[in-house]
Design an enzyme around this catalytic site. Structure first.
Site, PDB file in Angstrom:
ATOM      1  CB  CYS A 182      33.417 -32.385  86.693  1.00  0.00           C
ATOM      2  SG  CYS A 182      32.235 -33.034  87.366  1.00  0.00           S
ATOM      3  CD  GLU A 232      39.351 -35.087  91.482  1.00  0.00           C
ATOM      4  OE1 GLU A 232      38.894 -35.946  90.605  1.00  0.00           O
ATOM      5  OE2 GLU A 232      38.938 -35.077  92.560  1.00  0.00           O
TER       6      GLU A 232
HETATM    7  S1  SF4 Z   1      33.527 -38.827  88.165  1.00  0.00           S
HETATM    8 FE1  SF4 Z   1      34.705 -36.886  88.077  1.00  0.00          FE
HETATM    9  S2  SF4 Z   1      34.215 -35.932  86.114  1.00  0.00           S
HETATM   10 FE2  SF4 Z   1      32.703 -37.768  86.528  1.00  0.00          FE
HETATM   11  S3  SF4 Z   1      31.006 -36.670  87.715  1.00  0.00           S
HETATM   12 FE3  SF4 Z   1      32.295 -37.665  89.206  1.00  0.00          FE
HETATM   13  S4  SF4 Z   1      33.575 -35.935  89.581  1.00  0.00           S
HETATM   14 FE4  SF4 Z   1      32.610 -35.485  87.755  1.00  0.00          FE
END
Ligand code: SF4
Length: 302
Positions: A96, A130
Protein backbone atom coordinates in the site's frame (compact mmCIF):
# COMPACT_ATOMS: atom_id res chain seq x y z
CA UNK A 1 -36.60 -6.83 11.86
CA UNK A 2 -34.48 -4.57 9.68
CA UNK A 3 -30.91 -5.63 8.86
CA UNK A 4 -28.67 -2.92 7.44
CA UNK A 5 -25.07 -3.03 6.17
CA UNK A 6 -22.79 -0.10 6.97
CA UNK A 7 -21.96 1.23 3.49
CA UNK A 8 -18.65 2.66 4.69
CA UNK A 9 -17.39 -0.71 5.97
CA UNK A 10 -15.28 -3.05 3.89
CA UNK A 11 -12.05 -3.00 1.93
CA UNK A 12 -9.77 0.03 2.03
CA UNK A 13 -8.04 1.10 -1.21
CA UNK A 14 -4.81 -0.74 -0.25
CA UNK A 15 -6.60 -4.08 -0.04
CA UNK A 16 -8.68 -3.43 -3.18
CA UNK A 17 -5.46 -2.76 -5.12
CA UNK A 18 -3.75 -5.97 -3.93
CA UNK A 19 -6.77 -8.14 -4.72
CA UNK A 20 -7.26 -6.58 -8.15
CA UNK A 21 -3.60 -7.22 -8.94
CA UNK A 22 -3.96 -10.88 -7.94
CA UNK A 23 -7.18 -11.31 -9.92
CA UNK A 24 -5.65 -9.75 -13.06
CA UNK A 25 -2.76 -12.21 -12.91
CA UNK A 26 -5.03 -15.17 -12.17
CA UNK A 27 -7.10 -14.33 -15.26
CA UNK A 28 -3.97 -14.84 -17.40
CA UNK A 29 -3.93 -18.44 -16.19
CA UNK A 30 -0.47 -18.15 -14.60
CA UNK A 31 0.31 -19.63 -11.18
CA UNK A 32 0.17 -16.80 -8.65
CA UNK A 33 1.91 -16.97 -5.30
CA UNK A 34 1.21 -14.49 -2.52
CA UNK A 35 3.67 -13.97 0.32
CA UNK A 36 1.40 -14.36 3.37
CA UNK A 37 -2.40 -14.18 3.38
CA UNK A 38 -3.40 -11.53 0.85
CA UNK A 39 -5.85 -10.11 3.38
CA UNK A 40 -6.61 -10.93 7.02
CA UNK A 41 -9.89 -12.53 6.15
CA UNK A 42 -10.09 -16.32 5.92
CA UNK A 43 -13.20 -16.37 3.70
CA UNK A 44 -11.67 -14.03 1.10
CA UNK A 45 -8.37 -15.97 1.15
CA UNK A 46 -10.37 -19.15 0.49
CA UNK A 47 -12.30 -17.51 -2.38
CA UNK A 48 -9.02 -16.51 -4.04
CA UNK A 49 -7.43 -19.89 -3.31
CA UNK A 50 -10.20 -21.50 -5.30
CA UNK A 51 -9.33 -19.20 -8.20
CA UNK A 52 -5.70 -20.39 -8.01
CA UNK A 53 -3.93 -18.02 -5.60
CA UNK A 54 -1.37 -19.90 -3.52
CA UNK A 55 -0.20 -18.51 -0.22
CA UNK A 56 3.47 -19.06 0.62
CA UNK A 57 5.66 -18.11 3.58
CA UNK A 58 9.19 -16.69 3.71
CA UNK A 59 10.82 -20.13 4.01
CA UNK A 60 9.08 -21.26 0.82
CA UNK A 61 10.08 -18.02 -0.92
CA UNK A 62 13.73 -18.76 -0.15
CA UNK A 63 13.39 -22.13 -1.98
CA UNK A 64 11.63 -20.75 -5.06
CA UNK A 65 13.23 -19.69 -8.35
CA UNK A 66 12.16 -18.00 -11.59
CA UNK A 67 8.54 -17.24 -10.74
CA UNK A 68 6.19 -14.36 -9.89
CA UNK A 69 5.27 -13.53 -6.30
CA UNK A 70 2.77 -10.97 -5.09
CA UNK A 71 3.59 -8.72 -2.15
CA UNK A 72 0.42 -7.78 -0.28
CA UNK A 73 -0.62 -4.37 1.07
CA UNK A 74 1.26 -4.81 4.40
CA UNK A 75 4.63 -4.43 2.64
CA UNK A 76 7.85 -6.34 3.24
CA UNK A 77 11.29 -5.71 4.78
CA UNK A 78 14.33 -5.16 2.48
CA UNK A 79 15.47 -8.78 3.03
CA UNK A 80 12.48 -10.04 0.98
CA UNK A 81 13.53 -7.92 -2.01
CA UNK A 82 17.09 -9.26 -1.66
CA UNK A 83 15.84 -12.86 -1.67
CA UNK A 84 13.72 -12.18 -4.76
CA UNK A 85 16.69 -10.65 -6.58
CA UNK A 86 18.97 -13.54 -5.69
CA UNK A 87 16.38 -16.15 -6.79
CA UNK A 88 15.27 -14.43 -10.00
CA UNK A 89 11.77 -13.99 -8.60
CA UNK A 90 9.67 -11.27 -10.18
CA UNK A 91 7.80 -9.38 -7.47
CA UNK A 92 4.34 -7.98 -8.12
CA UNK A 93 4.49 -5.32 -5.46
CA UNK A 94 1.06 -4.39 -4.11
CA UNK A 95 2.44 -2.73 -0.96
CA UNK A 96 0.00 0.00 0.00
CA UNK A 97 1.35 3.50 -0.80
CA UNK A 98 0.57 4.56 2.78
CA UNK A 99 2.75 1.73 4.10
CA UNK A 100 5.54 2.49 1.60
CA UNK A 101 5.64 6.10 2.79
CA UNK A 102 5.76 4.94 6.40
CA UNK A 103 8.62 2.55 5.61
CA UNK A 104 10.48 5.45 4.04
CA UNK A 105 9.84 7.70 7.05
CA UNK A 106 11.00 4.99 9.47
CA UNK A 107 14.19 4.51 7.43
CA UNK A 108 14.93 8.25 7.50
CA UNK A 109 13.97 8.42 11.19
CA UNK A 110 16.39 5.61 11.93
CA UNK A 111 19.26 7.38 10.11
CA UNK A 112 18.55 10.56 12.09
CA UNK A 113 18.25 8.69 15.40
CA UNK A 114 21.60 6.96 14.83
CA UNK A 115 23.39 10.34 14.65
CA UNK A 116 22.23 11.23 18.18
CA UNK A 117 22.23 7.78 19.82
CA UNK A 118 18.44 7.80 19.65
CA UNK A 119 15.92 5.00 19.36
CA UNK A 120 13.18 4.24 16.86
CA UNK A 121 10.07 2.99 18.63
CA UNK A 122 7.12 1.46 16.77
CA UNK A 123 3.70 1.20 18.39
CA UNK A 124 2.30 -1.93 16.78
CA UNK A 125 1.58 -5.62 17.08
CA UNK A 126 4.58 -7.93 17.56
CA UNK A 127 5.04 -10.19 14.56
CA UNK A 128 2.46 -8.39 12.39
CA UNK A 129 3.63 -8.36 8.76
CA UNK A 130 3.52 -4.56 8.48
CA UNK A 131 5.53 -4.19 11.69
CA UNK A 132 8.11 -6.71 10.44
CA UNK A 133 8.42 -4.61 7.28
CA UNK A 134 8.98 -1.49 9.38
CA UNK A 135 11.51 -3.08 11.72
CA UNK A 136 13.38 -4.22 8.62
CA UNK A 137 13.96 -0.56 7.68
CA UNK A 138 16.03 -0.19 10.88
CA UNK A 139 18.27 -3.27 10.49
CA UNK A 140 16.10 -4.94 13.12
CA UNK A 141 16.90 -2.31 15.76
CA UNK A 142 13.51 -0.65 16.22
CA UNK A 143 11.78 -1.31 19.55
CA UNK A 144 8.23 -2.61 19.11
CA UNK A 145 5.72 -1.71 21.81
CA UNK A 146 2.21 -3.06 21.87
CA UNK A 147 1.26 -2.31 25.48
CA UNK A 148 2.43 -0.26 28.46
CA UNK A 149 4.34 -3.34 29.73
CA UNK A 150 6.63 -3.11 26.67
CA UNK A 151 7.75 0.41 27.62
CA UNK A 152 10.45 -1.05 29.90
CA UNK A 153 12.42 -1.85 26.73
CA UNK A 154 12.95 1.87 26.08
CA UNK A 155 15.84 3.92 27.48
CA UNK A 156 14.09 7.12 28.56
CA UNK A 157 17.37 9.03 28.88
CA UNK A 158 17.89 8.80 25.10
CA UNK A 159 16.02 10.53 22.23
CA UNK A 160 13.01 8.71 20.86
CA UNK A 161 11.52 8.73 17.38
CA UNK A 162 8.04 7.23 17.72
CA UNK A 163 5.97 5.77 14.84
CA UNK A 164 2.75 3.77 14.70
CA UNK A 165 1.56 0.78 12.72
CA UNK A 166 -1.07 2.15 10.32
CA UNK A 167 -4.00 0.25 11.82
CA UNK A 168 -3.59 1.11 15.50
CA UNK A 169 -6.22 3.24 17.23
CA UNK A 170 -5.68 6.97 17.71
CA UNK A 171 -6.70 6.56 21.34
CA UNK A 172 -4.07 3.88 21.96
CA UNK A 173 -1.36 5.95 20.27
CA UNK A 174 -2.23 9.05 22.31
CA UNK A 175 -2.16 7.02 25.53
CA UNK A 176 1.23 5.51 24.67
CA UNK A 177 2.71 8.89 23.73
CA UNK A 178 1.52 10.41 27.02
CA UNK A 179 3.07 7.60 29.06
CA UNK A 180 6.39 7.79 27.19
CA UNK A 181 6.57 11.55 27.74
CA UNK A 182 5.79 11.09 31.43
CA UNK A 183 8.53 8.49 31.83
CA UNK A 184 11.03 10.64 29.94
CA UNK A 185 10.39 13.48 32.31
CA UNK A 186 10.67 11.16 35.29
CA UNK A 187 13.99 9.79 34.03
CA UNK A 188 15.49 13.15 33.11
CA UNK A 189 14.10 15.44 35.81
CA UNK A 190 12.82 18.96 35.34
CA UNK A 191 15.77 20.05 33.13
CA UNK A 192 14.83 17.45 30.52
CA UNK A 193 16.46 18.30 27.19
CA UNK A 194 16.18 14.99 25.45
CA UNK A 195 13.29 14.95 23.09
CA UNK A 196 10.69 12.66 21.63
CA UNK A 197 9.57 13.06 18.01
CA UNK A 198 6.06 11.69 17.61
CA UNK A 199 4.88 10.65 14.15
CA UNK A 200 1.19 9.89 14.07
CA UNK A 201 1.31 7.47 11.15
CA UNK A 202 -2.11 5.90 11.66
CA UNK A 203 -3.92 5.41 8.36
CA UNK A 204 -6.93 7.67 8.04
CA UNK A 205 -8.74 4.96 6.05
CA UNK A 206 -9.00 3.30 9.47
CA UNK A 207 -9.23 6.14 11.99
CA UNK A 208 -11.73 8.16 9.92
CA UNK A 209 -14.11 5.23 10.12
CA UNK A 210 -14.35 5.41 13.91
CA UNK A 211 -16.83 8.32 14.34
CA UNK A 212 -19.13 7.01 11.57
CA UNK A 213 -18.99 3.52 13.00
CA UNK A 214 -19.83 4.78 16.50
CA UNK A 215 -22.89 6.48 15.07
CA UNK A 216 -23.89 3.37 13.12
CA UNK A 217 -23.46 1.12 16.20
CA UNK A 218 -25.57 3.46 18.35
CA UNK A 219 -28.39 3.49 15.77
CA UNK A 220 -28.96 -0.29 15.91
CA UNK A 221 -30.18 -2.61 18.65
CA UNK A 222 -27.62 -5.30 17.78
CA UNK A 223 -24.37 -5.06 15.82
CA UNK A 224 -22.77 -7.98 14.01
CA UNK A 225 -19.19 -7.08 13.18
CA UNK A 226 -17.69 -9.30 10.47
CA UNK A 227 -13.93 -9.74 10.52
CA UNK A 228 -11.18 -12.32 10.10
CA UNK A 229 -9.58 -13.60 13.31
CA UNK A 230 -6.14 -12.22 12.34
CA UNK A 231 -7.28 -8.69 11.59
CA UNK A 232 -5.91 -6.08 14.07
CA UNK A 233 -8.05 -3.47 12.42
CA UNK A 234 -11.10 -5.71 12.89
CA UNK A 235 -10.44 -6.08 16.62
CA UNK A 236 -9.95 -2.37 17.10
CA UNK A 237 -13.08 -1.37 15.09
CA UNK A 238 -15.16 -3.98 16.88
CA UNK A 239 -14.11 -2.38 20.19
CA UNK A 240 -15.28 0.97 18.82
CA UNK A 241 -18.75 -0.58 18.25
CA UNK A 242 -18.74 -2.21 21.68
CA UNK A 243 -17.90 1.10 23.37
CA UNK A 244 -21.27 2.51 22.27
CA UNK A 245 -23.32 -0.67 21.90
CA UNK A 246 -22.56 -3.56 24.28
CA UNK A 247 -24.61 -5.88 22.04
CA UNK A 248 -21.88 -5.87 19.37
CA UNK A 249 -20.81 -9.36 18.32
CA UNK A 250 -17.69 -10.28 16.36
CA UNK A 251 -18.03 -13.06 13.77
CA UNK A 252 -15.77 -14.44 11.06
CA UNK A 253 -18.60 -16.01 9.03
CA UNK A 254 -22.28 -16.98 9.20
CA UNK A 255 -21.71 -20.14 11.27
CA UNK A 256 -20.74 -17.96 14.25
CA UNK A 257 -23.97 -15.94 14.21
CA UNK A 258 -26.32 -17.02 17.03
CA UNK A 259 -30.08 -16.63 16.69
CA UNK A 260 -30.42 -15.91 20.44
CA UNK A 261 -28.81 -12.47 19.85
CA UNK A 262 -31.99 -11.35 18.09
CA UNK A 263 -34.59 -13.32 20.01
CA UNK A 264 -35.56 -11.25 23.03
CA UNK A 265 -38.33 -9.40 21.23
CA UNK A 266 -36.61 -6.02 21.65
CA UNK A 267 -34.52 -6.20 18.50
CA UNK A 268 -35.92 -4.07 15.72
CA UNK A 269 -32.74 -3.20 13.87
CA UNK A 270 -29.47 -5.09 13.32
CA UNK A 271 -26.40 -3.42 11.86
CA UNK A 272 -23.80 -5.43 9.93
CA UNK A 273 -20.37 -3.87 9.55
CA UNK A 274 -16.74 -4.92 9.10
CA UNK A 275 -13.05 -4.11 8.93
CA UNK A 276 -10.88 -2.76 6.09
CA UNK A 277 -10.18 -6.43 5.29
CA UNK A 278 -13.82 -7.58 5.19
CA UNK A 279 -15.26 -8.18 1.70
CA UNK A 280 -18.70 -6.75 0.93
CA UNK A 281 -19.90 -10.16 -0.32
CA UNK A 282 -19.28 -11.61 3.15
CA UNK A 283 -21.23 -8.83 4.90
CA UNK A 284 -24.09 -9.44 2.43
CA UNK A 285 -23.96 -13.16 3.20
CA UNK A 286 -24.17 -12.40 6.95
CA UNK A 287 -27.07 -9.97 6.39
CA UNK A 288 -29.00 -12.59 4.37
CA UNK A 289 -28.29 -15.21 7.03
CA UNK A 290 -29.60 -12.98 9.85
CA UNK A 291 -32.76 -12.27 7.86
CA UNK A 292 -33.19 -16.00 7.33
CA UNK A 293 -32.60 -16.75 11.04
CA UNK A 294 -35.13 -14.13 12.05
CA UNK A 295 -37.73 -15.80 9.86
CA UNK A 296 -36.99 -19.30 11.10
CA UNK A 297 -36.82 -18.34 14.76
CA UNK A 298 -40.02 -16.35 14.77
CA UNK A 299 -41.85 -15.42 11.59
CA UNK A 300 -43.16 -12.39 13.49
CA UNK A 301 -39.59 -11.07 13.90
CA UNK A 302 -38.93 -10.86 10.17
S1 SF4 B 1 -5.53 0.34 6.13
FE1 SF4 B 1 -3.48 -0.32 5.53
S2 SF4 B 1 -3.72 -1.20 3.49
FE2 SF4 B 1 -5.57 0.01 3.92
S3 SF4 B 1 -5.16 2.02 3.00
FE3 SF4 B 1 -4.55 2.12 5.16
S4 SF4 B 1 -2.38 1.58 5.18
FE4 SF4 B 1 -3.21 0.97 3.20
Amino acid sequence: MKVEIDKKSGFCFGVVYAIEKAEQELKKGNPVYCLGDIVHNEAEVERLRQLGLQTIDHEQLAQMRDCKVLIRAHGEPPSTYQTALANNIQLMDASCPVVLKLQNDVRKGFEEAKKIQGQVVIYGKHGHAEVTGLVGQTDGEAIVISSVEDLDKIDFTKPINLFSQTTKSLRGYAKMTEEIERRMQEAQGTDAKIQIITNDTICRQVSHREPGLQKFAAQHDVIVFVSGKKSSNGKSLHQVCESVNPRSYLVADVDEVLSEWFADGNVNTVGVCGATSTPMWLMEKVRDHIEQLAQEYSPAMA
